[in-house]
Design a protein around this motif. Structure first.
Motif, PDB file in Angstrom:
ATOM      1  N   ARG A 184       0.855  -1.192   0.000  1.00 43.67           N
ATOM      2  CA  ARG A 184       0.000   0.000   0.000  1.00 43.67           C
ATOM      3  C   ARG A 184       0.888   1.236   0.000  1.00 43.67           C
ATOM      4  NH1 ARG A 184      -2.794  -1.852   4.727  1.00 43.67           N
ATOM      5  NH2 ARG A 184      -4.117  -3.594   4.089  1.00 43.67           N
ATOM      6  N   LYS A 185       0.268   2.371  -0.304  1.00 42.63           N
ATOM      7  CA  LYS A 185       1.013   3.640  -0.369  1.00 42.63           C
ATOM      8  C   LYS A 185       1.749   3.934   0.924  1.00 42.63           C
ATOM      9  CE  LYS A 185      -1.465   6.524  -3.704  1.00 42.63           C
ATOM     10  NZ  LYS A 185      -2.933   6.288  -3.649  1.00 42.63           N
ATOM     11  N   ASP A 186       1.143   3.534   2.048  1.00 41.83           N
ATOM     12  CA  ASP A 186       1.756   3.850   3.341  1.00 41.83           C
ATOM     13  C   ASP A 186       2.904   2.908   3.691  1.00 41.83           C
ATOM     14  OD1 ASP A 186       0.596   1.463   3.962  1.00 41.83           O
ATOM     15  OD2 ASP A 186      -0.670   2.233   5.591  1.00 41.83           O
ATOM     16  N   GLY A 187       3.208   1.959   2.784  1.00 42.29           N
ATOM     17  CA  GLY A 187       4.333   1.066   3.022  1.00 42.29           C
ATOM     18  C   GLY A 187       3.947  -0.284   3.596  1.00 42.29           C
ATOM     19  N   THR A 188       2.670  -0.514   3.855  1.00 44.95           N
ATOM     20  CA  THR A 188       2.253  -1.823   4.356  1.00 44.95           C
ATOM     21  C   THR A 188       2.436  -2.862   3.256  1.00 44.95           C
ATOM     22  OG1 THR A 188       0.603  -0.712   5.694  1.00 44.95           O
ATOM     23  CG2 THR A 188       0.366  -3.099   5.425  1.00 44.95           C
ATOM     24  N   LEU A 189       3.170  -3.921   3.593  1.00 43.19           N
ATOM     25  CA  LEU A 189       3.387  -4.996   2.623  1.00 43.19           C
ATOM     26  C   LEU A 189       2.150  -5.874   2.605  1.00 43.19           C
ATOM     27  CD1 LEU A 189       7.011  -5.921   3.775  1.00 43.19           C
ATOM     28  CD2 LEU A 189       6.386  -4.638   1.702  1.00 43.19           C
ATOM     29  N   LEU A 209       9.449   1.757   6.577  1.00 40.57           N
ATOM     30  CA  LEU A 209       8.676   0.660   6.010  1.00 40.57           C
ATOM     31  C   LEU A 209       8.863  -0.613   6.831  1.00 40.57           C
ATOM     32  CD1 LEU A 209       7.992  -0.109   2.362  1.00 40.57           C
ATOM     33  CD2 LEU A 209       8.834  -1.939   3.810  1.00 40.57           C
ATOM     34  N   PHE A 210      10.078  -0.871   7.280  1.00 42.56           N
ATOM     35  CA  PHE A 210      10.327  -2.048   8.131  1.00 42.56           C
ATOM     36  C   PHE A 210       9.502  -1.929   9.411  1.00 42.56           C
ATOM     37  CE2 PHE A 210      13.976  -4.907   6.930  1.00 42.56           C
ATOM     38  CZ  PHE A 210      14.143  -4.438   5.633  1.00 42.56           C
ATOM     39  N   LEU A 257       8.128   3.449  -3.483  1.00 40.81           N
ATOM     40  CA  LEU A 257       7.087   4.235  -2.801  1.00 40.81           C
ATOM     41  C   LEU A 257       7.620   5.573  -2.307  1.00 40.81           C
ATOM     42  CD1 LEU A 257       5.571   1.315  -0.724  1.00 40.81           C
ATOM     43  CD2 LEU A 257       4.285   2.702  -2.367  1.00 40.81           C
ATOM     44  N   GLY A 258       8.928   5.800  -2.466  1.00 37.90           N
ATOM     45  CA  GLY A 258       9.525   7.031  -1.957  1.00 37.90           C
ATOM     46  C   GLY A 258       9.551   7.079  -0.440  1.00 37.90           C
ATOM     47  N   LEU A 259       9.641   5.903   0.189  1.00 38.18           N
ATOM     48  CA  LEU A 259       9.660   5.847   1.652  1.00 38.18           C
ATOM     49  C   LEU A 259      11.050   5.503   2.168  1.00 38.18           C
ATOM     50  CD1 LEU A 259       6.409   3.783   2.358  1.00 38.18           C
ATOM     51  CD2 LEU A 259       6.750   6.252   2.726  1.00 38.18           C
ATOM     52  N   ASP A 260      11.320   5.949   3.377  1.00 31.36           N
ATOM     53  CA  ASP A 260      12.520   5.533   4.088  1.00 31.36           C
ATOM     54  C   ASP A 260      12.329   4.055   4.455  1.00 31.36           C
ATOM     55  OD1 ASP A 260      14.383   4.925   6.036  1.00 31.36           O
ATOM     56  OD2 ASP A 260      14.198   6.838   7.085  1.00 31.36           O
ATOM     57  N   PRO A 261      13.249   3.185   4.042  1.00 31.20           N
ATOM     58  CA  PRO A 261      13.039   1.754   4.313  1.00 31.20           C
ATOM     59  C   PRO A 261      12.933   1.446   5.806  1.00 31.20           C
ATOM     60  CG  PRO A 261      15.247   2.160   3.422  1.00 31.20           C
ATOM     61  CD  PRO A 261      14.478   3.420   3.278  1.00 31.20           C
ATOM     62  N   LEU A 262      13.599   2.230   6.629  1.00 28.64           N
ATOM     63  CA  LEU A 262      13.499   1.993   8.076  1.00 28.64           C
ATOM     64  C   LEU A 262      12.039   2.149   8.523  1.00 28.64           C
ATOM     65  CD1 LEU A 262      14.637   1.566  10.912  1.00 28.64           C
ATOM     66  CD2 LEU A 262      15.321   3.973  10.945  1.00 28.64           C
ATOM     67  N   ASP A 276      13.546  -2.306  -2.285  1.00 31.34           N
ATOM     68  CA  ASP A 276      13.147  -1.776  -3.594  1.00 31.34           C
ATOM     69  C   ASP A 276      11.704  -1.258  -3.551  1.00 31.34           C
ATOM     70  OD1 ASP A 276      15.595  -2.150  -4.711  1.00 31.34           O
ATOM     71  OD2 ASP A 276      15.050  -3.904  -5.923  1.00 31.34           O
ATOM     72  N   ALA A 277      10.865  -1.937  -2.789  1.00 25.32           N
ATOM     73  CA  ALA A 277       9.477  -1.471  -2.646  1.00 25.32           C
ATOM     74  C   ALA A 277       9.451  -0.113  -1.953  1.00 25.32           C
ATOM     75  CB  ALA A 277       8.654  -2.490  -1.859  1.00 25.32           C
ATOM     76  N   ALA A 278      10.292   0.025  -0.902  1.00 29.10           N
ATOM     77  CA  ALA A 278      10.360   1.317  -0.206  1.00 29.10           C
ATOM     78  C   ALA A 278      10.816   2.409  -1.164  1.00 29.10           C
ATOM     79  CB  ALA A 278      11.309   1.219   0.992  1.00 29.10           C
TER      80      ALA A 278
END
Lengths: 708, 274
Positions: A276-281, A358-359, A351-356, A346-348
């Motif tokens: 999702r856009k918010d980074g939820t896998l 997203l984790f 999405l233009g998100l900081d992977p931290l 790569d998903a982060a």
């Protein structure tokens, strides 16, 4: 209430447990007095060397050892038993053995063995499934509503990632020294990860009574999972020792070791991630393959750690004519971590998100959300994630820095172990355990556990391991040793000290239950001044020493850990050279026995992981099926100048300490490849899909990225 | 198969004259000093020579680093460590110290000598590009006398040099450098790595570029240098590099990697902002 309780003392009460204690065998190692199998030389000893198949796959038509036997010094030259099809299935397959008075003569003899081969079709290519019949397709497995997840995803990211076969490359290569003692007795010095049981294999091979085989391995120059076997070289030594009545030594040459004595399966995958856009896998789809040699390699159970996310996976096995895989420190996990964490990163990025972030957002999909949340915070603080992290698109200039992260998990429950603690009337203390030290500090752990229990300094305890006449203890694999030996030595020392207290208590006019052992004394708890010094107490023992027996106790150990690692790298986009700047490892392992050797385990694991990320690959020639880099110039390992700054943080709170002892050998080696791979992607601005991240792989990824 | 050492003969030189006299008598004698290349050959079983002349005892005479007539004179038996620790090198030719630091590891640096690196004439050697870029001279001596060879004429082919069998390299002399020198080695790890590409050069009125690991010998890139000296732009310079070198694929790198990275390194040295 017992006089000395079995349970571990709290962090506050512990005198040694969980403190930073130098390894007790450090001095003998740095002064070269430690004797490894490689150092064992017996009077009148023969050296054995092997004639190896030079082809990827070939049928042996004939073996002629006559010229070898004419080399001065050669004593035995003979054909080795081949499989039923008389076929060598990989380059380096042992065909003949030559034993001689000197190592040089044995080498020359092995070279002069004439072997006639019929070369057969082979396959050594494993980075694609496009290799015809050499692929076995796996079954697809699915958990949750995967199609629905992809249909409703805000974003779907696809990537392909991989890592090649690497080898164990133990500092001490594999081998044994075997000596027939007459009267059907055998003395063996194997470099082994299972000293308590390896003697049985030698006994079976020669038809001896297992109790007549004495196996001794005081120090081991690394094993990493590759030294459980009873191997061709062990069998050959045993046979020649029996035949000649002389001691025989076989230690593999480095090329032989790299070709046959263990490797980690390769792993490649096409991965799709739904989010999702918010980074939820919301979904994973893995189409993976890999090779562990001619037989089947383990399937990859992905997604790694984020197991609750709906997913589909199918794994194909590519058969290759390469030396077979052996367990390599955390089997399967480093590969699964890389293939999963790269896709998540790569998903982060997509999405233009900081992977931290997203984790963090997806920790509910893991087994230990709280552990990871805390460890992510600690690691982020140590590497300066908040201050340093920038999106890939922000990277400019020739030399670019990047950050990456990965998380991992492991079990690590202790194995079956027996130990014996002996208290002598002169105050001496011995602890005996049929375990082995792979170089990790096993002796120190035993000394600490016994000293803690007896209330003595660590140096008061003499440690005896590496011998199959000692109380049997399990093989060292899967991070099982520390849990097993800490609990067996603890319970043996509790047994011993309570016997001693029982003898001393009457003199103190107290019951045994009222007494304790601490600070080198036995005393009455309620009135510590009423007590005797250790030596005085032991003087009451008399002629027969006190013997305490102990074995693995589930209440003293536990399993299940989490770890977080973050990496900062520098990539020169003109040369493709990726350099480590800093690597942070945050790890829990329950009750820490020795903080110093625990940290050392993690340092070592990080270095091993950095090496696999930047340098290691076993290169095979598709045409001849030969291994092209069986030496340490071209099978590269990191030097100290390559590892950058390492920061290790062990989680050691009362809560962690209260869990019981958990193994630490495997978990910290899992994440480096993934964390470094993600840092390289963050630095370059493009994903470098294939490990190792060598100049060539980096530059070609950059070229492809620029062309896009 | 390792070379057997029992049949090998070693003569230890008592003095430079003694060494030169022995070489005059027996041109098959192979001069050795740090042996860092010889042991590699012995280990791989490719050591063809049987008789050796050990020059290590002459370190006092031939290991000095000094300034003579404004020229930096590096004695042939100066080790990489000597070079690294020499304030004169740091001041006059710092890129030689950079090259020395990039060689092998500390043990190699303590034993390997500058004369040996030059005599060994490996196209992947780390100090030859430095000497070539700064127009150094090789000082050779035989029982018959001394001669000098311009560095550009010294390496005559793959592992071949202008040294006659009866001669010893006694020193390498470097004139003052007019401009800002640079050195870049691309290996595969921080130490114990042989170059994939090694570049040395001088940025100044007369630009110089010397490259190792991309041809049978270390080479200057005259067309690239001319392009640079007339003030051409970076694309033109990259093209000149591309025309001028023809690297090959081998165990240490690929032709494509070497071509790309050589151009990148020259570009970076002359146009980069680092």
């Amino acid at each position: 209430m017992r006089d000395v309780e079995k349970s571990w003392p709290s962090l506050a009460d512990a005198r040694h447990l969980g403190k930073r204690i130098d390894r007790i065998d450090g001095p003998v190692k740095v002064t070269g007095r430690a004797k490894y199998t490689f150092d064992v030389n017996r009077p009148n000893m023969l050296w054995a060397k092997f004639t190896l198949c030079p082809h990827g796959k070939a049928k042996v038509l004939s073996v002629d050892v006559s010229e070898a036997t004419r080399v001065p010094g050669v004593v035995v030259a003979k054909e080795l038993p081949l499989p039923g099809d008389a076929t060598c299935h990989w380059h380096g397959f042992e065909v003949a053995v030559v034993a001689a008075e000197t190592e040089e003569a044995a080498r020359e003899g092995a070279r002069r063995v004439k072997v006639e081969y019929e070369v057969l079709p082979h396959n050594v290519v494993d980075d694609t499934t496009d290799v015809g019949d050499w692929v076995d397709e796996g079954r697809s497995r699915e958990q949750g509503e995967v199609d629905e997840a992809f249909a409703s995803a805000d974003v779907t990211v696809e990537g392909e990632y991989g890592c090649p076969i690497i080898t164990h490359c133990c500092l001490e290569s594999h081998g044994s020294v075997v000596e027939a003692k007459g009267d059907a007795k055998l003395e063996v010095w194997p470099s082994t990860q299972r000293i308590s049981s390896i003697g049985n294999d030698f006994a079976n091979e020669l038809g001896l009574d297992p109790k007549d085989v004495h196996a001794d391995c005081q120090h081991l120059g690394g094993g990493f999972g590759s030294k459980f076997g009873f191997d061709v070289w062990d069998k050959a030594c045993a046979a020649i020792a029996e035949e000649t009545g002389r001691p025989v030594k076989a230690m593999l040459e480095r090329d032989h070791e790299i070709m046959v004595a263990g490797s980690r399966p390769s792993a490649y995958a096409k991965v799709k991630v739904a989010a999702r856009k918010d980074g939820t896998l919301t979904g994973f789809d893995f189409e993976s393959w890999g090779s562990g040699g001619p037989s089947r390699s383990g399937a990859l159970r992905m997604p790694y750690v984020f197991t609750e996310v709906p997913h589909r996976r199918v794994h194909s096995n590519v058969r290759t004519n390469t030396g077979p895989n052996r367990a390599w420190r955390a089997p399967g996990h480093p590969q699964m971590a890389w293939l999963t964490m790269a896709a998540v990163e790569d998903a982060a990025a997509a999405l233009g998100l900081d992977p931290l972030e997203l984790f963090r957002r997806n920790l509910a999909a893991t087994d230990r959300p709280d552990v990871y949340a805390e460890e992510l915070d600690v690691a982020a603080g140590l590497i300066g994630w908040k201050e340093k992290w920038e999106p890939r698109s922000a990277k400019k200039g020739v030399v670019r820095r990047g950050l990456g992260l990965s998380i991992h998990t492991w079990g690590g429950r202790g194995h079956d172990s027996n130990a014996r603690t002996t208290i002598h009337s002169d105050g001496r203390v011995d602890v005996e355990c049929g375990t082995q030290d792979l170089g990790v500090g096993t002796r120190t752990v035993l000394a600490i556990c016994v000293a803690e229990t007896l209330g003595l300094p660590v140096e008061a305890v003499r440690v005896h391991i590496g011998d199959n006449r000692l109380p049997p203890s399990g093989a060292s694999g899967g991070s099982t040793t520390v849990g097993g030996i800490s609990s067996s030595s603890r319970t043996s020392a509790v047994d011993a000290v309570n016997q001693l207290i029982a003898r001393v208590a009457p003199d103190l006019e107290a019951s045994a239950e009222e007494c304790a052992a601490a600070g080198g004394r036995i005393f009455v708890r309620s009135d510590p001044a009423r007590g005797v010094a250790w030596a005085e107490a032991c003087a009451l023992i008399g002629q027969d020493p006190i013997v305490g027996n102990g074995r693995t106790d589930p209440e003293l150990m536990n399993s299940g850990v989490g770890g977080v690692q973050m990496s900062e790298v520098e990539v020169d986009v003109e040369t493709g050279v990726a350099t480590m700047v800093k690597h942070v490892a945050v790890q829990d392992c329950g009750t820490i026995v020795d903080l110093e050797t625990a940290e050392s385990q993690v340092y070592g694991a990080c270095i091993m992981g950095i090496t696999s990320a930047l340098f290691e690959e076993r290169v095979m020639d598709p045409v001849t099926g030969r291994c092209l880099n069986p030496d340490m110039e071209f099978y590269r390992l990191a030097g100290i100048g390559d590892v950058g700054e390492l920061v290790v943080h062990m989680m050691q709170t009362d809560a962690h300490h209260g869990r019981g002892v958990i193994g630490l050998g495997e978990p910290p080696v899992i994440s480096p490849l993934a964390a470094i791979g993600n840092a390289v992607a963050n630095a370059c601005g493009v994903r470098v899909p294939r490990a190792p991240f060598t100049p060539r792989n980096v530059l070609s990824a950059l070229a492809k990225g620029a062309a896009r | 198969m390792r070379t057997a050492t029992a049949p090998l003969h070693l003569h230890r030189a008592r003095s430079l004259d003694d060494a030169l006299a022995r070489l005059a008598d027996a041109p098959d004698l192979r001069p050795i000093a740090g042996c860092t290349d010889v042991f590699v050959e012995a280990n791989f079983g490719t050591l063809a020579d049987r008789r050796f002349l050990d020059l290590w005892p002459l370190r006092d005479a031939l290991g000095r680093i000094e300034l003579r007539d404004d020229r930096l004179v590096i004695g042939a038996l100066a080790t990489y460590t000597d070079v690294l620790l020499s304030p004169l090198v740091r001041e006059r030719l710092p890129i030689l110290a950079e090259a020395a630091a990039a060689i092998g590891g500390v043990q190699i640096q303590n034993r390997g000598t500058i004369g040996g690196n030059v005599a060994n004439a490996s196209p992947a050697g780390d100090t030859p590009p430095v000497f070539l870029a700064v127009d150094a001279e090789v000082v050779l001596r035989s029982a018959g006398g001394e001669r000098r060879v311009a560095y550009g004429a010294f390496h005559t082919g793959y592992r071949a040099t202008a040294r006659r069998p009866d001669e010893l390299i006694v020193a390498i002399e470097a004139p003052p450098v007019d401009g800002r020198p640079f050195f870049r080695k691309v290996g595969t790890r921080a130490a114990q790595a042989i170059s994939k590409v090694v570049v040395a050069g001088v940025r100044g009125a007369r630009p110089a570029v010397a490259v190792g690991s991309i041809a049978p010998t270390v080479v200057r890139l005259p067309e690239t240098e001319r392009t640079l000296s007339r003030g051409a732009g970076r694309d033109e310079v990259r093209e000149a590099v591309g025309r001028e070198i023809a690297p090959i694929d081998d165990v240490r790198s690929t032709a494509r990697y070497r071509r790309t990275v050589t151009a990148n390194l020259v570009d970076d040295a002359f146009f980069g902002d680092r």
